[in-house]
Design a protein around this motif. Structure first.
Motif, PDB file in Angstrom:
ATOM      1  N   ILE A 203       0.885  -1.163   0.078  1.00 46.09           N
ATOM      2  CA  ILE A 203       0.065   0.076  -0.088  1.00 46.09           C
ATOM      3  C   ILE A 203       0.820   1.174  -0.007  1.00 46.09           C
ATOM      4  N   HIS A 204       0.328   2.209  -0.775  1.00 46.09           N
ATOM      5  CA  HIS A 204       1.313   3.364  -1.112  1.00 46.09           C
ATOM      6  C   HIS A 204       0.357   4.734  -0.907  1.00 46.09           C
ATOM      7  N   ILE A 205       0.688   5.601  -0.036  1.00 49.36           N
ATOM      8  CA  ILE A 205      -0.228   6.888  -0.121  1.00 49.36           C
ATOM      9  C   ILE A 205       0.511   7.995  -0.075  1.00 49.36           C
ATOM     10  N   GLU A 206       0.179   9.083  -0.883  1.00 52.66           N
ATOM     11  CA  GLU A 206       0.796  10.187  -0.841  1.00 52.66           C
ATOM     12  C   GLU A 206      -0.074  11.464  -0.448  1.00 52.66           C
ATOM     13  N   ILE A 207       0.253  12.136   0.584  1.00 53.78           N
ATOM     14  CA  ILE A 207      -0.890  13.304   0.921  1.00 53.78           C
ATOM     15  C   ILE A 207       0.098  14.711   0.910  1.00 53.78           C
ATOM     16  N   GLY A 208      -0.551  15.614   0.126  1.00 50.88           N
ATOM     17  CA  GLY A 208       0.142  16.675  -0.146  1.00 50.88           C
ATOM     18  C   GLY A 208       0.096  17.848   1.131  1.00 50.88           C
ATOM     19  N   THR A 209       0.575  19.027   0.946  1.00 52.28           N
ATOM     20  CA  THR A 209       0.635  19.947   1.988  1.00 52.28           C
ATOM     21  C   THR A 209      -0.852  20.825   2.312  1.00 52.28           C
ATOM     22  N   GLY A 210      -0.920  21.392   3.360  1.00 58.65           N
ATOM     23  CA  GLY A 210      -1.954  22.164   3.827  1.00 58.65           C
ATOM     24  C   GLY A 210      -2.782  21.659   4.994  1.00 58.65           C
ATOM     25  N   MET A 211      -3.852  22.338   5.653  1.00 62.50           N
ATOM     26  CA  MET A 211      -4.437  22.194   6.745  1.00 62.50           C
ATOM     27  C   MET A 211      -5.152  20.931   6.364  1.00 62.50           C
ATOM     28  N   GLU A 212      -5.091  20.163   7.608  1.00 65.83           N
ATOM     29  CA  GLU A 212      -5.929  18.836   7.592  1.00 65.83           C
ATOM     30  C   GLU A 212      -7.134  18.868   8.462  1.00 65.83           C
ATOM     31  N   ASN A 213      -8.153  18.735   7.930  1.00 63.74           N
ATOM     32  CA  ASN A 213      -9.484  18.698   8.451  1.00 63.74           C
ATOM     33  C   ASN A 213     -10.022  17.408   9.094  1.00 63.74           C
ATOM     34  N   SER A 214      -9.269  16.406   8.399  1.00 59.95           N
ATOM     35  CA  SER A 214      -9.959  14.924   8.763  1.00 59.95           C
ATOM     36  C   SER A 214      -9.324  14.612  10.281  1.00 59.95           C
ATOM     37  N   THR A 215     -10.131  13.809  10.860  1.00 60.99           N
ATOM     38  CA  THR A 215      -9.495  13.280  12.069  1.00 60.99           C
ATOM     39  C   THR A 215      -8.209  12.684  12.015  1.00 60.99           C
ATOM     40  N   ALA A 216      -7.334  12.828  12.777  1.00 61.05           N
ATOM     41  CA  ALA A 216      -6.136  12.094  12.855  1.00 61.05           C
ATOM     42  C   ALA A 216      -6.295  10.712  13.077  1.00 61.05           C
ATOM     43  N   GLY A 217      -5.477   9.926  12.477  1.00 55.88           N
ATOM     44  CA  GLY A 217      -5.357   8.326  12.782  1.00 55.88           C
ATOM     45  C   GLY A 217      -4.337   8.321  13.751  1.00 55.88           C
ATOM     46  N   PRO A 218      -4.052   7.053  14.436  1.00 55.63           N
ATOM     47  CA  PRO A 218      -3.115   6.584  15.498  1.00 55.63           C
ATOM     48  C   PRO A 218      -1.714   7.002  14.944  1.00 55.63           C
ATOM     49  N   ASP A 219      -1.083   7.904  15.815  1.00 58.66           N
ATOM     50  CA  ASP A 219       0.458   8.142  15.632  1.00 58.66           C
ATOM     51  C   ASP A 219       0.428   9.131  14.312  1.00 58.66           C
ATOM     52  N   GLY A 220      -0.690   9.869  13.899  1.00 60.42           N
ATOM     53  CA  GLY A 220      -0.737  10.409  12.727  1.00 60.42           C
ATOM     54  C   GLY A 220      -0.670   9.792  11.196  1.00 60.42           C
TER      55      GLY A 220
END
Length: 250
Positions: A203-220
């Motif tokens: 599994i590979h995920i890329e997340i860009g910069t900016g303000m995150e409005n989603s609830t954070a997962g465990p340990d970010g």
């Protein structure tokens, strides 16, 4: 919900609030669901005297606590070629009792093979900064519990990409502005649908910069959900997202 403002007019009766009087939960056969393969659907804990109606997301329907259905193709409910059909179950009794549930059922032609069945692993995905400060990537393995089709959902308000193995990646749509005076963009669902063999998949995920409005997962960690055979829509448990071998957890 009794907290929602409500005005009762004329001769309308006052609403009654409380837990649903019946369940509309259901399950279906595991394994690869090919076009025109007959699949068994069953209501979990049906209630006496209730009517159960199925809408299979392909224009057909059925009634009963146990039904069988064959999907015609891999187009999916949205005719987007994803193979993802939104199956709805309605439980009803008289006019006042109406309960609904839904599942994403994936129709495919082959199962993507697992890279391995078991391995020494550590919980969590490995985080790496993207080049030029463009965000972060998260890499590791997804532990799939049973053969079948899965819908993986990533929740974020930033630009994102989600990929399983070498299958085509899914990206979130263009950012939408948040409403009601909140800063940043609205949280959106990035969804990837795939027919997977039980075992470990990259599994590979890329997340860009900016303000995150989603609830954070465990340990970010990224916020991920899945829906598949014997796995109703729910957060992916921590022990199903792992780093293997020489990889390090975040």
């Amino acid at each position: 919900d009794a907290d929602i403002p409500l005005e009762v007019r004329g001769k309308a009766a006052e609403p009654a609030y409380g837990p649903a009087p019946a369940h509309a939960d259901f399950d279906y056969d595991a394994g690869l669901i090919r076009p025109r393969r007959t699949v068994r659907f069953e209501v979990i804990q049906p209630s006496q005297g209730w009517r159960y109606e199925w809408l299979f997301g392909d224009g057909t329907r059925a009634e009963g606590t146990v039904v069988r259905h064959a999907f015609p193709d891999t187009q999916g409910t949205l005719l987007d070629g994803s193979g993802r059909f939104r199956v709805l179950l309605r439980a009803s009794k008289h006019e006042q009792d109406d309960v609904w549930s839904s599942r994403s059922v994936v129709v495919g032609r082959t199962l993507a093979p697992a890279a391995m069945q078991q391995a020494q692993s550590l919980t969590g995905l490995h985080a790496t900064p993207l080049a030029n400060g463009q965000g972060s990537s998260w890499d590791g393995w997804l532990r799939v519990p049973a053969d079948g089709g899965y819908t993986i959902t990533l929740l974020t308000s930033r630009r994102a990409k989600l990929q399983i193995d070498d299958l085509p990646a899914a990206g979130n749509p263009e950012a939408r502005m948040q409403v009601c005076g909140f800063y940043g963009d609205a949280v959106q669902a990035t969804q990837l649908t795939a027919a997977l063999q039980a075992g470990l998949h990259r599994i590979h995920i890329e997340i860009g910069t900016g303000m995150e409005n989603s609830t954070a997962g465990p340990d970010g960690q990224p916020v991920l959900y899945w829906d598949g055979p014997a796995t109703p829509l729910a957060p992916i448990p921590a022990d199903a997202l792992v780093s293997v071998g020489g990889e390090q957890t975040h």
